[in-house]
Design a protein around this motif. Structure first.
Motif, mmCIF file in Angstrom:
data_model
loop_
_atom_site.group_PDB
_atom_site.id
_atom_site.type_symbol
_atom_site.label_atom_id
_atom_site.label_comp_id
_atom_site.label_asym_id
_atom_site.label_seq_id
_atom_site.Cartn_x
_atom_site.Cartn_y
_atom_site.Cartn_z
ATOM 1 N N LYS A 56 0.811 -1.214 0.000
ATOM 2 C CA LYS A 56 0.000 0.000 0.000
ATOM 3 C C LYS A 56 0.850 1.271 0.000
ATOM 4 C CE LYS A 56 -2.355 -0.710 3.654
ATOM 5 N NZ LYS A 56 -3.309 -0.485 4.737
ATOM 6 N N THR A 57 2.144 1.148 0.198
ATOM 7 C CA THR A 57 3.024 2.314 0.261
ATOM 8 C C THR A 57 3.424 2.734 -1.152
ATOM 9 O OG1 THR A 57 3.862 1.546 2.379
ATOM 10 C CG2 THR A 57 5.126 3.246 1.274
ATOM 11 N N ARG A 58 3.147 3.992 -1.475
ATOM 12 C CA ARG A 58 3.448 4.535 -2.811
ATOM 13 C C ARG A 58 4.193 5.860 -2.672
ATOM 14 N NH1 ARG A 58 2.379 0.110 -4.472
ATOM 15 N NH2 ARG A 58 0.416 -0.536 -5.321
ATOM 16 N N ARG A 59 5.149 6.056 -3.562
ATOM 17 C CA ARG A 59 5.906 7.305 -3.587
ATOM 18 C C ARG A 59 5.656 7.984 -4.918
ATOM 19 N NH1 ARG A 59 12.260 7.041 -2.755
ATOM 20 N NH2 ARG A 59 12.153 5.955 -4.733
ATOM 21 N N GLY A 60 5.448 9.272 -4.864
ATOM 22 C CA GLY A 60 5.308 10.060 -6.085
ATOM 23 C C GLY A 60 6.192 11.286 -5.999
ATOM 24 N N PHE A 61 6.773 11.672 -7.116
ATOM 25 C CA PHE A 61 7.562 12.900 -7.115
ATOM 26 C C PHE A 61 7.527 13.536 -8.487
ATOM 27 C CE2 PHE A 61 11.727 12.320 -9.219
ATOM 28 C CZ PHE A 61 11.690 10.973 -9.493
ATOM 29 N N GLY A 62 7.857 14.822 -8.503
ATOM 30 C CA GLY A 62 7.868 15.566 -9.752
ATOM 31 C C GLY A 62 8.407 16.964 -9.523
ATOM 32 N N SER A 63 8.390 17.745 -10.580
ATOM 33 C CA SER A 63 8.904 19.110 -10.479
ATOM 34 C C SER A 63 8.108 20.029 -11.382
ATOM 35 C CB SER A 63 10.381 19.161 -10.867
ATOM 36 O OG SER A 63 10.528 18.900 -12.253
ATOM 37 N N GLU A 64 8.269 21.315 -11.117
ATOM 38 C CA GLU A 64 7.640 22.331 -11.958
ATOM 39 C C GLU A 64 8.474 23.600 -11.898
ATOM 40 O OE1 GLU A 64 3.829 23.784 -10.495
ATOM 41 O OE2 GLU A 64 4.389 23.193 -8.480
ATOM 42 N N ILE A 65 8.346 24.387 -12.936
ATOM 43 C CA ILE A 65 8.999 25.693 -12.974
ATOM 44 C C ILE A 65 7.963 26.677 -12.444
ATOM 45 C CG2 ILE A 65 10.015 27.459 -14.459
ATOM 46 C CD1 ILE A 65 10.720 25.047 -16.373
ATOM 47 N N VAL A 66 8.220 27.239 -11.271
ATOM 48 C CA VAL A 66 7.232 28.108 -10.642
ATOM 49 C C VAL A 66 7.496 29.585 -10.896
ATOM 50 C CG1 VAL A 66 6.542 26.450 -8.884
ATOM 51 C CG2 VAL A 66 8.412 28.016 -8.412
ATOM 52 N N GLU A 67 8.682 29.904 -11.401
ATOM 53 C CA GLU A 67 8.997 31.284 -11.736
ATOM 54 C C GLU A 67 9.969 31.289 -12.899
ATOM 55 O OE1 GLU A 67 10.558 35.245 -9.343
ATOM 56 O OE2 GLU A 67 9.953 33.478 -8.221
ATOM 57 N N PHE A 68 9.755 32.220 -13.827
ATOM 58 C CA PHE A 68 10.600 32.337 -15.011
ATOM 59 C C PHE A 68 10.704 33.816 -15.370
ATOM 60 C CE2 PHE A 68 11.034 32.928 -19.569
ATOM 61 C CZ PHE A 68 12.105 32.127 -19.881
ATOM 62 N N GLN A 69 11.913 34.322 -15.447
ATOM 63 C CA GLN A 69 12.136 35.704 -15.863
ATOM 64 C C GLN A 69 13.325 35.727 -16.806
ATOM 65 O OE1 GLN A 69 12.721 38.196 -12.409
ATOM 66 N NE2 GLN A 69 10.980 37.295 -11.357
ATOM 67 N N TYR A 70 13.095 36.263 -17.990
ATOM 68 C CA TYR A 70 14.169 36.353 -18.974
ATOM 69 C C TYR A 70 14.340 37.804 -19.372
ATOM 70 C CZ TYR A 70 16.668 35.843 -23.419
ATOM 71 O OH TYR A 70 17.574 35.957 -24.435
ATOM 72 N N ASP A 71 15.559 38.292 -19.299
ATOM 73 C CA ASP A 71 15.874 39.653 -19.731
ATOM 74 C C ASP A 71 16.832 39.560 -20.914
ATOM 75 O OD1 ASP A 71 16.837 42.232 -20.137
ATOM 76 O OD2 ASP A 71 16.831 42.714 -17.999
ATOM 77 N N PRO A 72 16.301 39.712 -22.139
ATOM 78 C CA PRO A 72 17.172 39.584 -23.316
ATOM 79 C C PRO A 72 18.214 40.697 -23.417
ATOM 80 C CG PRO A 72 14.945 40.210 -23.960
ATOM 81 C CD PRO A 72 14.904 39.961 -22.493
ATOM 82 N N VAL A 77 18.703 34.729 -17.419
ATOM 83 C CA VAL A 77 17.428 34.089 -17.112
ATOM 84 C C VAL A 77 17.469 33.648 -15.651
ATOM 85 C CG1 VAL A 77 18.125 31.777 -17.907
ATOM 86 C CG2 VAL A 77 15.705 32.368 -17.783
ATOM 87 N N PHE A 78 16.362 33.935 -14.975
ATOM 88 C CA PHE A 78 16.177 33.512 -13.589
ATOM 89 C C PHE A 78 14.978 32.580 -13.566
ATOM 90 C CE2 PHE A 78 13.611 33.857 -9.791
ATOM 91 C CZ PHE A 78 14.507 33.491 -8.817
ATOM 92 N N SER A 79 15.102 31.481 -12.841
ATOM 93 C CA SER A 79 13.964 30.585 -12.696
ATOM 94 C C SER A 79 13.955 30.008 -11.289
ATOM 95 C CB SER A 79 13.998 29.459 -13.737
ATOM 96 O OG SER A 79 15.174 28.707 -13.597
ATOM 97 N N CYS A 80 12.780 29.606 -10.868
ATOM 98 C CA CYS A 80 12.629 28.898 -9.610
ATOM 99 C C CYS A 80 12.051 27.530 -9.950
ATOM 100 C CB CYS A 80 11.699 29.644 -8.659
ATOM 101 S SG CYS A 80 11.445 28.753 -7.107
#
Length: 159
Positions: A56-72, A77-80
């Protein structure tokens, strides 16, 4: 045409697959990692978590980009990047961990934002995974969970 009439904007040109790949590869060659910083950690473990074992024991994991700033203009580029993991025993959440990393790269030359977003997804995000994996292993050990290590993951760009 008078001055009051709207001027037509130039049509946005779509990049071919080869052009996208070439621009992405150029961004990878040019970019320089400035820093990867730990921004925040949220960790909780149920006191019974070390005892949870079985089907019954299950592990889940993942990621996401929660902040994105690009100054050309500054060519930076800054990201979180946020990594999450949870361990469930049946339907009960017994361990949860969320870790945020700030990532800063510079050195981009006239790169479109679309290409920089791909770069963050396939270079910056994987760069943080090794730090997350090591940090979670330490938290897991400190909590006495003795869970298996997180897997080595492969990030294949879809450029």
């Amino acid at each position: 045409m008078t001055d009051n009439e709207p001027k037509s904007l130039p049509a946005k040109t779509e990049l071919t697959a080869e052009q996208r790949r070439n621009k992405y590869n150029r961004a990878v060659r040019e970019a320089r990692l400035v820093t990867i910083d730990l921004r925040g950690v949220k960790f909780s473990a149920d006191p019974a978590a070390p005892l949870a074992r079985g089907d019954k024991t299950r592990r889940g994991f993942g990621s996401e980009i929660v902040e994105f700033q690009y100054d050309p203009d500054e060519k930076i580029v800054f990201s979180c990047i946020r990594w999450k993991i949870n361990l469930k025993d049946g339907r009960k959440n017994i361990v949860s961990c969320q870790v945020d990393y700030s990532v800063l790269y510079d050195g981009f030359s006239s790169t479109e934002e679309e290409i920089v977003k791909l770069f963050v997804e396939y270079v910056a995000r994987p760069a943080t995974y090794a730090y997350f994996r090591a940090l979670y292993a330490q938290l897991d050990w400190s909590a006495g969970l003795n869970s298996p290590p997180l897997p080595v993951v492969q990030f294949t760009p879809k450029v």
